[in-house]
Design an enzyme around this catalytic site. Sequence first.
Site, PDB file in Angstrom:
ATOM      1  N   GLN A 185      -9.353  -3.624  -7.303  1.00 15.26           N
ATOM      2  CA  GLN A 185      -8.108  -3.006  -7.762  1.00 15.26           C
ATOM      3  C   GLN A 185      -7.569  -3.606  -9.064  1.00 15.26           C
ATOM      4  OE1 GLN A 185      -6.425  -3.257  -3.511  1.00 15.26           O
ATOM      5  NE2 GLN A 185      -5.436  -1.427  -4.310  1.00 15.26           N
TER       6      GLN A 185
ATOM      7  N   ARG B 241      -3.018 -14.555  -2.774  1.00 16.63           N
ATOM      8  CA  ARG B 241      -4.109 -13.980  -1.990  1.00 16.63           C
ATOM      9  C   ARG B 241      -4.882 -13.011  -2.884  1.00 16.63           C
ATOM     10  NH1 ARG B 241      -4.183  -9.024   2.047  1.00 16.63           N
ATOM     11  NH2 ARG B 241      -6.402  -9.168   2.459  1.00 16.63           N
TER      12      ARG B 241
ATOM     13  N   HIS C 242     -12.752  -7.191   0.522  1.00 12.94           N
ATOM     14  CA  HIS C 242     -11.685  -6.191   0.390  1.00 12.94           C
ATOM     15  C   HIS C 242     -12.322  -4.908  -0.151  1.00 12.94           C
ATOM     16  CE1 HIS C 242      -7.062  -5.810   0.017  1.00 12.94           C
ATOM     17  NE2 HIS C 242      -7.543  -4.602  -0.182  1.00 12.94           N
TER      18      HIS C 242
ATOM     19  N   ASN D 124     -10.609  -7.623   4.997  1.00 12.32           N
ATOM     20  CA  ASN D 124      -9.325  -6.952   4.865  1.00 12.32           C
ATOM     21  C   ASN D 124      -9.367  -5.595   5.564  1.00 12.32           C
ATOM     22  OD1 ASN D 124      -6.587  -6.583   3.547  1.00 12.32           O
ATOM     23  ND2 ASN D 124      -7.648  -4.744   2.853  1.00 12.32           N
ATOM     24  N   GLU D 125      -8.527  -5.417   6.576  1.00 14.11           N
ATOM     25  CA  GLU D 125      -8.343  -4.131   7.251  1.00 14.11           C
ATOM     26  C   GLU D 125      -9.650  -3.477   7.708  1.00 14.11           C
ATOM     27  OE1 GLU D 125      -5.815  -1.470   5.086  1.00 14.11           O
ATOM     28  OE2 GLU D 125      -4.096  -2.799   5.213  1.00 14.11           O
TER      29      GLU D 125
ATOM     30  N   ASN E 185      -1.136  -6.644   7.776  1.00  9.98           N
ATOM     31  CA  ASN E 185      -0.757  -5.807   6.641  1.00  9.98           C
ATOM     32  C   ASN E 185       0.134  -4.709   7.207  1.00  9.98           C
ATOM     33  OD1 ASN E 185      -2.591  -7.371   5.280  1.00  9.98           O
ATOM     34  ND2 ASN E 185      -3.983  -5.704   4.763  1.00  9.98           N
TER      35      ASN E 185
ATOM     36  N   TYR F 104       2.895  -1.619   6.526  1.00 11.90           N
ATOM     37  CA  TYR F 104       3.477  -0.699   5.546  1.00 11.90           C
ATOM     38  C   TYR F 104       4.460   0.298   6.146  1.00 11.90           C
ATOM     39  CZ  TYR F 104       0.373  -2.511   2.004  1.00 11.90           C
ATOM     40  OH  TYR F 104      -0.248  -3.344   1.114  1.00 11.90           O
TER      41      TYR F 104
ATOM     42  N   GLU G  24       0.072  -8.518   3.756  1.00 11.61           N
ATOM     43  CA  GLU G  24       0.479  -7.476   2.802  1.00 11.61           C
ATOM     44  C   GLU G  24       1.719  -6.767   3.327  1.00 11.61           C
ATOM     45  OE1 GLU G  24      -2.439  -4.467   1.724  1.00 11.61           O
ATOM     46  OE2 GLU G  24      -4.003  -5.995   1.579  1.00 11.61           O
TER      47      GLU G  24
ATOM     48  N   TRP H 268       2.630  -7.186  -1.431  1.00  9.94           N
ATOM     49  CA  TRP H 268       1.645  -6.340  -2.102  1.00  9.94           C
ATOM     50  C   TRP H 268       2.390  -5.504  -3.112  1.00  9.94           C
ATOM     51  CZ3 TRP H 268      -3.553  -6.335  -2.164  1.00  9.94           C
ATOM     52  CH2 TRP H 268      -4.155  -5.313  -2.902  1.00  9.94           C
TER      53      TRP H 268
ATOM     54  N   GLU I  53      -4.958   2.115  -7.158  1.00 10.30           N
ATOM     55  CA  GLU I  53      -4.583   2.369  -5.768  1.00 10.30           C
ATOM     56  C   GLU I  53      -5.586   3.344  -5.111  1.00 10.30           C
ATOM     57  OE1 GLU I  53      -2.738   0.949  -3.566  1.00 10.30           O
ATOM     58  OE2 GLU I  53      -2.969   2.524  -2.070  1.00 10.30           O
ATOM     59  N   TRP I  54      -6.837   2.920  -5.034  1.00  8.35           N
ATOM     60  CA  TRP I  54      -7.889   3.625  -4.306  1.00  8.35           C
ATOM     61  C   TRP I  54      -7.906   5.126  -4.595  1.00  8.35           C
ATOM     62  CZ3 TRP I  54     -10.869  -0.236  -3.410  1.00  8.35           C
ATOM     63  CH2 TRP I  54     -10.358  -1.468  -3.036  1.00  8.35           C
TER      64      TRP I  54
ATOM     65  N   PHE J 279       2.404  -0.206  -6.985  1.00  9.90           N
ATOM     66  CA  PHE J 279       2.870  -1.136  -5.947  1.00  9.90           C
ATOM     67  C   PHE J 279       3.344  -2.476  -6.522  1.00  9.90           C
ATOM     68  CE2 PHE J 279       0.647   1.525  -2.820  1.00  9.90           C
ATOM     69  CZ  PHE J 279       1.351   1.300  -1.647  1.00  9.90           C
TER      70      PHE J 279
HETATM   71  C1  GBH Z   1      -3.630  -1.576   2.058  1.00  7.42           C
HETATM   72  O1  GBH Z   1      -4.172  -0.596   2.894  1.00  7.42           O
HETATM   73  C2  GBH Z   1      -4.757  -2.137   1.274  1.00  7.42           C
HETATM   74  O2  GBH Z   1      -5.216  -3.343   1.852  1.00  7.42           O
HETATM   75  C3  GBH Z   1      -4.483  -2.328  -0.194  1.00  7.42           C
HETATM   76  O3  GBH Z   1      -5.669  -2.530  -0.885  1.00  7.42           O
HETATM   77  C4  GBH Z   1      -3.721  -1.133  -0.719  1.00  7.42           C
HETATM   78  O4  GBH Z   1      -3.560  -1.163  -2.112  1.00  7.42           O
HETATM   79  C5  GBH Z   1      -2.396  -1.118  -0.019  1.00  7.42           C
HETATM   80  O5  GBH Z   1      -2.534  -1.092   1.360  1.00  7.42           O
HETATM   81  C6  GBH Z   1      -1.513   0.080  -0.408  1.00  7.42           C
HETATM   82  O6  GBH Z   1      -2.065   1.283   0.013  1.00  7.42           O
HETATM   83  O7  GBH Z   1      -1.119   7.387   9.242  1.00  7.42           O
HETATM   84  O8  GBH Z   1      -2.271   6.341  11.056  1.00  7.42           O
HETATM   85  O9  GBH Z   1      -3.418   6.899   8.999  1.00  7.42           O
HETATM   86  C7  GBH Z   1      -3.426   0.491   3.306  1.00  7.42           C
HETATM   87  C8  GBH Z   1      -2.770   0.308   4.645  1.00  7.42           C
HETATM   88  C9  GBH Z   1      -3.008   1.431   6.721  1.00  7.42           C
HETATM   89  C10 GBH Z   1      -1.250   2.034   5.265  1.00  7.42           C
HETATM   90  C11 GBH Z   1      -2.907   2.767   7.404  1.00  7.42           C
HETATM   91  C12 GBH Z   1      -1.128   3.373   5.878  1.00  7.42           C
HETATM   92  C13 GBH Z   1      -1.627   4.772   7.648  1.00  7.42           C
HETATM   93  C14 GBH Z   1      -1.854   4.879   9.088  1.00  7.42           C
HETATM   94  N1  GBH Z   1      -2.619   1.558   5.346  1.00  7.42           N
HETATM   95  N2  GBH Z   1      -1.585   3.379   7.232  1.00  7.42           N
HETATM   96  S1  GBH Z   1      -2.187   6.488   9.636  1.00  7.42           S
END
Ligand code: GBH
Length: 475
Positions: A26, A83, A127, A172-173, A302, A304, A369, A415, A422-423, A431
């Site tokens: 990223q 991190r 990651h 990561n995740e 993490n 959100y 995060e 974060w 952002e992917w 962010f």
């Molecule tokens: C993170 O992942 C990443 O680690 C990071 O690289 C990225 O930039 C950052 O967040 C911001 O996007 O509605 O049930 O599908 C994203 C974490 C996890 C957040 C799943 C949204 C949606 C759950 N995401 N969640 S669902």
Amino acid sequence: RNKIESSKPVRFPETFIWGVATSSYQIEGAIDEGGRGKTIWDNFCHQGIHISDNSTGDVACDHYHRMKEDVAMMKQLNIEAYRFSIAWSRILPNGTGGVNQAGVDFYNDLIDTLVGHGIEPWVTLYHWDLPEALQVKYGGWLDPRIVDVFAEYAQVCFLAFGDRVKNWITINEAWTVSVNGFSTGIHAPGHLSSTEPYQVGHHLLLAHSKAASIYKSFFQLRQKGRIGIANCGDFRYPRTDRPEDREAAERAMLFQFGWFTDPLLLGDYPPIMRQLLGDRLPSFTEDNRAELVNSTDFIGLNYYSSFLASKPAFKTADNSYWADMYVDFSGDAKWTTNDMGWYVVPDGLREMLLWISKRYRNPLLFITENGTAEKDDNLELVKQDERRRVFFESHLRACYDAIVQGVSLGGYFAWSLMDNFEWQFGYTRRFGLCSVNFQTMERTPKMSGQWYGATALANGANIDIENGGNKNWQH
Ligand code: GBH
């Protein structure tokens, strides 16, 4: 429940760690420099169909060339811990085999610069930027041989950096790797399958535990560090008090956070997953289990967003991950959304921490995060980001509440240090605590970044505990 007295100023534990986070793909750019091998994300972006602004991480924040400036900016913001992730293909361009010294040199330089500024390096080993060579050779995370290959890479990193790196995060995740990569296909390698997410998840867990067991057997005693994982967890409130909605909420928790935390702390997948998935969920051997349950010194969260969960009216015919979980998601009318379309629910973070603490008997936790984004063209918010400041203040308040209620929370990583790739959204979502002008590459701390820096310095003492972040902050 332990109510905090509203007159009491917020005091986080003295040892509480105030950090920021990023990841290699990223921010780094320089994809063809320093002997770096190609990754599945290079390939995915260059296919030209997956990223909303058709961008790539070829240049990203050009951090590879601006590393010193970025560390100095962190120092200026009083950041105590950083991190970041290591790009596997800078260390081992083909994923396995020969070590690329230029890659090792880059991270040595980064780590030395951090330590020189008194900033603790927290290293994520994976990651999402898997070496493309491993995707071609094995099908990447789909093949069990990836477990040993990851452990080999991890060991190279422990050897090279472990004298200065005392905090390791393996993966990561794992949830996002499994679901976005292999069920919905919105992330590399872009598969759509009903069985692959569970196989991939299994290999991620085994890769974590093998790497961690190597660390514990051969490095921990001398290097005196710790090793954990970063799992994503969105909290699920039951939509109504009806038992079937309560069950749906719990099922959703177990199908996301539990999937990757139960095996590490309780020794197996959540029983409800086994019950609903049968043979589609791989099994652990006794040896696997013994390794898994001793593999983790801490769990990173993490966080959100949160959702309301309810039992769906109909069972759909397909057997995707989402149909397997069998939960309908909705939002509460009181909740606002950010420019990701995600509900902003600070209380959900407190509930998430309490849920984890209860289910797993109070393990050591870190928020690895937490953050929010605005759209690129939302110029007012990009410049004067009071909304992000309030986001951080209210979520930190939730952390504080959880600590008061006995949760072992050791620190918090915002974060992200700066706007970045952002992917699937490319550069259209920001962010950062610091903004990046992607033409000139100039970085500028945002108001929220200044606030976070002041908060880190004050160890949280400036957080408005009464309103959980509705007060205007002047700097
Ligand atoms: C993170 O992942 C990443 O680690 C990071 O690289 C990225 O930039 C950052 O967040 C911001 O996007 O509605 O049930 O599908 C994203 C974490 C996890 C957040 C799943 C949204 C949606 C759950 N995401 N969640 S669902």
